[in-house]
Write a protein that holds these residues in place. Structure first.
Motif, PDB file in Angstrom:
ATOM      1  N   GLY A  63       0.804  -1.221   0.000  1.00  0.00           N
ATOM      2  CA  GLY A  63       0.000   0.000   0.000  1.00  0.00           C
ATOM      3  C   GLY A  63       0.830   1.259   0.000  1.00  0.00           C
ATOM      4  O   GLY A  63       0.393   2.313  -0.514  1.00  0.00           O
ATOM      5  N   LYS A  64       2.045   1.213   0.558  1.00  0.00           N
ATOM      6  CA  LYS A  64       2.930   2.369   0.555  1.00  0.00           C
ATOM      7  C   LYS A  64       3.612   2.559  -0.805  1.00  0.00           C
ATOM      8  O   LYS A  64       4.029   3.658  -1.145  1.00  0.00           O
ATOM      9  CB  LYS A  64       3.987   2.216   1.635  1.00  0.00           C
ATOM     10  CG  LYS A  64       3.418   2.258   3.057  1.00  0.00           C
ATOM     11  CD  LYS A  64       4.508   2.017   4.086  1.00  0.00           C
ATOM     12  CE  LYS A  64       3.933   2.043   5.506  1.00  0.00           C
ATOM     13  NZ  LYS A  64       4.979   1.770   6.531  1.00  0.00           N
ATOM     14  N   MET A  65       3.732   1.461  -1.560  1.00  0.00           N
ATOM     15  CA  MET A  65       4.389   1.544  -2.863  1.00  0.00           C
ATOM     16  C   MET A  65       3.470   2.075  -3.954  1.00  0.00           C
ATOM     17  O   MET A  65       3.889   2.837  -4.826  1.00  0.00           O
ATOM     18  CB  MET A  65       4.886   0.149  -3.289  1.00  0.00           C
ATOM     19  CG  MET A  65       5.955  -0.449  -2.415  1.00  0.00           C
ATOM     20  SD  MET A  65       6.372  -2.100  -3.021  1.00  0.00           S
ATOM     21  CE  MET A  65       7.371  -2.706  -1.649  1.00  0.00           C
ATOM     22  N   VAL A  66       2.201   1.622  -3.932  1.00  0.00           N
ATOM     23  CA  VAL A  66       1.332   1.926  -5.055  1.00  0.00           C
ATOM     24  C   VAL A  66      -0.111   2.069  -4.591  1.00  0.00           C
ATOM     25  O   VAL A  66      -0.545   1.409  -3.653  1.00  0.00           O
ATOM     26  CB  VAL A  66       1.441   0.831  -6.135  1.00  0.00           C
ATOM     27  CG1 VAL A  66       1.000  -0.521  -5.589  1.00  0.00           C
ATOM     28  CG2 VAL A  66       0.653   1.193  -7.381  1.00  0.00           C
ATOM     29  N   LYS A  67      -0.830   2.955  -5.286  1.00  0.00           N
ATOM     30  CA  LYS A  67      -2.263   3.073  -5.103  1.00  0.00           C
ATOM     31  C   LYS A  67      -2.889   3.116  -6.499  1.00  0.00           C
ATOM     32  O   LYS A  67      -2.319   3.675  -7.442  1.00  0.00           O
ATOM     33  CB  LYS A  67      -2.621   4.326  -4.304  1.00  0.00           C
ATOM     34  CG  LYS A  67      -2.165   4.301  -2.858  1.00  0.00           C
ATOM     35  CD  LYS A  67      -2.719   5.506  -2.096  1.00  0.00           C
ATOM     36  CE  LYS A  67      -2.270   5.572  -0.648  1.00  0.00           C
ATOM     37  NZ  LYS A  67      -1.682   4.409  -0.071  1.00  0.00           N
ATOM     38  N   PHE A  68      -4.072   2.494  -6.609  1.00  0.00           N
ATOM     39  CA  PHE A  68      -4.772   2.455  -7.885  1.00  0.00           C
ATOM     40  C   PHE A  68      -6.062   3.273  -7.786  1.00  0.00           C
ATOM     41  O   PHE A  68      -6.745   3.266  -6.756  1.00  0.00           O
ATOM     42  CB  PHE A  68      -5.138   1.023  -8.278  1.00  0.00           C
ATOM     43  CG  PHE A  68      -3.952   0.127  -8.505  1.00  0.00           C
ATOM     44  CD1 PHE A  68      -3.187   0.237  -9.654  1.00  0.00           C
ATOM     45  CD2 PHE A  68      -3.605  -0.849  -7.574  1.00  0.00           C
ATOM     46  CE1 PHE A  68      -2.109  -0.594  -9.878  1.00  0.00           C
ATOM     47  CE2 PHE A  68      -2.523  -1.687  -7.783  1.00  0.00           C
ATOM     48  CZ  PHE A  68      -1.767  -1.560  -8.938  1.00  0.00           C
ATOM     49  N   GLU A  69      -6.386   3.936  -8.861  1.00  0.00           N
ATOM     50  CA  GLU A  69      -7.682   4.584  -8.992  1.00  0.00           C
ATOM     51  C   GLU A  69      -8.260   4.155 -10.340  1.00  0.00           C
ATOM     52  O   GLU A  69      -7.572   4.214 -11.366  1.00  0.00           O
ATOM     53  CB  GLU A  69      -7.542   6.114  -8.944  1.00  0.00           C
ATOM     54  CG  GLU A  69      -7.046   6.643  -7.613  1.00  0.00           C
ATOM     55  CD  GLU A  69      -6.872   8.151  -7.635  1.00  0.00           C
ATOM     56  OE1 GLU A  69      -7.387   8.792  -8.576  1.00  0.00           O
ATOM     57  OE2 GLU A  69      -6.208   8.679  -6.726  1.00  0.00           O
ATOM     58  N   THR A  70      -9.511   3.741 -10.346  1.00  0.00           N
ATOM     59  CA  THR A  70     -10.117   3.258 -11.594  1.00  0.00           C
ATOM     60  C   THR A  70     -11.502   3.859 -11.773  1.00  0.00           C
ATOM     61  O   THR A  70     -12.196   4.163 -10.803  1.00  0.00           O
ATOM     62  CB  THR A  70     -10.256   1.713 -11.595  1.00  0.00           C
ATOM     63  OG1 THR A  70     -11.080   1.332 -10.490  1.00  0.00           O
ATOM     64  CG2 THR A  70      -8.919   1.042 -11.494  1.00  0.00           C
ATOM     65  N   TRP A  71     -11.887   4.001 -13.009  1.00  0.00           N
ATOM     66  CA  TRP A  71     -13.262   4.343 -13.337  1.00  0.00           C
ATOM     67  C   TRP A  71     -13.507   3.906 -14.769  1.00  0.00           C
ATOM     68  O   TRP A  71     -12.590   3.712 -15.563  1.00  0.00           O
ATOM     69  CB  TRP A  71     -13.538   5.830 -13.137  1.00  0.00           C
ATOM     70  CG  TRP A  71     -12.734   6.774 -13.976  1.00  0.00           C
ATOM     71  CD1 TRP A  71     -13.091   7.309 -15.162  1.00  0.00           C
ATOM     72  CD2 TRP A  71     -11.439   7.297 -13.674  1.00  0.00           C
ATOM     73  NE1 TRP A  71     -12.108   8.144 -15.633  1.00  0.00           N
ATOM     74  CE2 TRP A  71     -11.074   8.155 -14.729  1.00  0.00           C
ATOM     75  CE3 TRP A  71     -10.540   7.131 -12.595  1.00  0.00           C
ATOM     76  CZ2 TRP A  71      -9.867   8.838 -14.764  1.00  0.00           C
ATOM     77  CZ3 TRP A  71      -9.348   7.806 -12.626  1.00  0.00           C
ATOM     78  CH2 TRP A  71      -9.015   8.650 -13.696  1.00  0.00           C
ATOM     79  N   SER A  72     -14.755   3.715 -15.067  1.00  0.00           N
ATOM     80  CA  SER A  72     -15.129   3.297 -16.416  1.00  0.00           C
ATOM     81  C   SER A  72     -16.238   4.193 -16.921  1.00  0.00           C
ATOM     82  O   SER A  72     -16.926   4.858 -16.155  1.00  0.00           O
ATOM     83  CB  SER A  72     -15.599   1.838 -16.419  1.00  0.00           C
ATOM     84  OG  SER A  72     -16.718   1.681 -15.567  1.00  0.00           O
TER      85      SER A  72
END
Length: 575
Positions: free
Chosen positions: A511-520
């Motif tokens: 969680g400290k390395m990467v975060k994702f955000e998505t939408w369609s």
């Protein structure tokens, strides 16, 4: 029948008459089982060692081609109706003695060996002579299953292969066919309730084959079968309101099939499946829509005119196939709406093992127990990896990708990283269908295909030429939409090792390395596609220096390539 000769096992006494499973015992957890069916004698040794008791892992299996039904109907000068001959008794006794020796070699405790018999032994007039010979040769006693117990063990053996079930359960053996309704969602006691409602009809594949071969009995047998099937189904409808609701629903009823007769029909459906060659060899978990299942005329035609060997069909099974089709025809006439049929690998032996387990183990989901990863992976770390994958997916992703399924994916992301990607891709394709996962419960053919394609996509490679047809047929099995999601989730899984080449050491690391955000939404896709999914990848400061947005777009741009869906993933790194 005296206890020293064995017992008649009924619904009322099976919990006390049959040995139970104790997870705390210090001895091994090996169990030997012999199923003396009408068409053959099957024996196996299974390991119920915790914590994977639920998998009913079989370590040895064998089948002796001794038909007790045929033995009861021998036509020789010395034979008597419904009597086992001296030769048959000796042959069976020697077979059981051999199996006892195999159990001894594996270290199976004598109290963990169970021998049970069904229709043929129930009707034999000299069964005591057979039982005495078996006891003398091997020291083993034989339990005779009542029709209700045969239905219970058959249904629970089939049920053991799945997480939850709700539908008709049917078992077609050599001497009889059973039908009951099983709904595992209602809570405790559903198993005994199903057994009490079960009906056994004397129309097994071998028995019906004999009846159909004689002009004076063929038509009468068909009439009685049809009326029995209709009466049995209507009785279940009257007893189970939920089943009646399913029957009246436009989609119809799901039917689970076990027993050699029905598996033979499943093998013929697989042989004629639109996907050829069919990519998964095991019959367990094979699912067919109702509109295809009912085409019994086509199946009979294939059996009659296909001269070549048909996978899963022995010579004896093909000889019995007209009788099997007659049972299917009667079933189709009795049930107006069939949603789908699911073929099960489990039977009486698996049912006996399943019913030995405590309820909390029986009703647990087997998917998290599948062999994967390394023994020292931490549950909390695996859970954090699953959460990270889910955060990269938009809302509304298919429910088939359950937390349990994604847990298997997460456990295997950092496996075999010293091997070439193409080798790992090939291994990923085969493991769920013919490797370590073959035969284990919890998976339909759809789930097996999804695991194979998702782990394959994790390695970012398409199948090598030798496996290309397998890859394409697995995609055909689940369809283009689920195939796209396999690509998408596998690509997300393959991206994580680019951030950390070793599995995270604690649940907070990823969680400290990467975060994702998505939408369609509309207009996000490229190349004229109207629908797209946008993925934003937010990296920590150190990783931003080594990971390029172009490389990520190239990685995610491969998702769904060659599929007909108009979806596209766009990846970007926020600096």
């Amino acid at each position: 029948m005296a206890d020293e000769m064995g017992s008649v096992i009924t619904i009322d006494n099976f919990t006390t008459k049959m040995s139970s499973f104790d997870p705390n015992r210090t001895q091994n957890h090996l169990y030997g089982l012999v199923d003396m069916g009408s068409n053959g004698i099957r024996f196996s040794i299974s390991d119920l060692s915790p914590p994977r008791s639920r998998l009913l892992h079989c370590v040895y299996r064998e089948r002796a081609g001794i038909s007790l039904y045929d033995a009861l109907h021998e036509s020789t000068p010395d034979s008597q109706p419904f009597h086992f001959s001296k030769n048959t008794i000796t042959q069976v006794a020697n077979t059981l003695r051999r199996f006892k020796g195999i159990c001894d070699s594996y270290g199976v405790h004598k109290d963990h060996i169970s021998v049970f018999a069904t229709e043929a032994m129930r009707t034999a007039k000299n069964r005591d002579e057979m039982l005495e010979a078996i006891k003398s040769a091997s020291g083993l006693t034989v339990d005779i299953l009542s029709p209700g117990m045969e239905s219970l063990f058959g249904a629970m053996g089939a049920r053991s292969g799945f997480t939850q079930v709700n539908g008709l359960f049917m078992d077609l053996g050599g001497g009889s066919v059973q039908m009951t309704y099983v709904d595992s969602t209602v809570g405790s006691g559903y198993d005994v309730l199903a057994a009490e409602a079960a009906k056994s009809m004397p129309f097994g594949a071998a028995k019906l084959t004999a009846a159909l071969s004689a002009q004076d009995t063929a038509q009468t047998a068909k009439i009685h079968l049809r009326s029995s099937m209709k009466e049995t189904f209507e009785g279940l409808l009257a007893r189970f309101p939920h089943l009646k609701e399913l029957a009246e629903n436009d989609e119809g009823i799901t039917i689970y099939f076990c027993g050699g007769g029905f598996r033979g029909y499943g093998s013929m459906l697989m042989h004629t499946d639109p996907i050829q060659p069919y990519p998964i060899p095991a019959i367990g978990g094979y699912t067919v829509p109702g509109h295809r299942f009912i085409k019994w005329r086509e199946m009979l035609h294939a059996n009659n005119y296909e001269e070549a060997k048909i996978y899963g069909m022995s010579k004896r099974r093909r000889e019995q196939f007209p009788a099997i089709v007659t049972v299917v025809q009667s079933l189709v006439e009795a049930i107006p709406r069939i949603k789908e049929v699911i073929f099960c690998s489990g039977g009486n032996r698996e049912g006996v093992l399943f019913m030995k387990l405590p309820p909390e183990i029986r009703e647990s989901n087997p998917l998290p127990l599948l062999p994967s990863g390394t023994p020292h992976q931490k549950d909390e770390v695996i859970s954090s990896i699953v959460a990270s994958i889910i955060s990269a997916l938009p809302k509304g992703y298919p429910a088939t990708f359950s937390t349990e399924l994604l847990t298997y994916v997460a456990k295997n992301i950092w496996q075999s990283m010293g091997d070439p990607d193409d080798a790992n891709s090939a291994k990923a394709l085969h493991t769920p269908i013919s490797g370590d996962l073959a035969g284990l419960p919890g998976m339909t053919h759809q789930i097996r295909a999804i695991l194979a394609l998702t782990i394959c996509a994790r390695w970012g490679t398409v199948a090598a030429p030798a496996d290309r047809k397998l890859y394409e047929n697995l995609q055909s099995l689940i369809g283009p939409e689920l195939s796209w999601w396999c690509d998408c989730i596998g690509t997300v899984a393959g991206f994580l090792p680019t951030l950390t080449p070793i599995i995270p050491s604690n649940e907070d690391a990823l969680g400290k390395m990467v975060k994702f955000e998505t939408w369609s939404g509309q207009g996000l896709g490229k190349k004229g596609h109207k629908v797209g999914i946008r993925l934003k990848i937010v990296l920590d400061e150190d990783l931003r220096r080594v990971v390029r947005a172009g490389e990520l777009e190239s990685m995610f741009g491969r998702v769904g390539k060659g599929l007909t869906l108009g979806w596209k993933v766009e990846a970007e790194v926020e600096n």
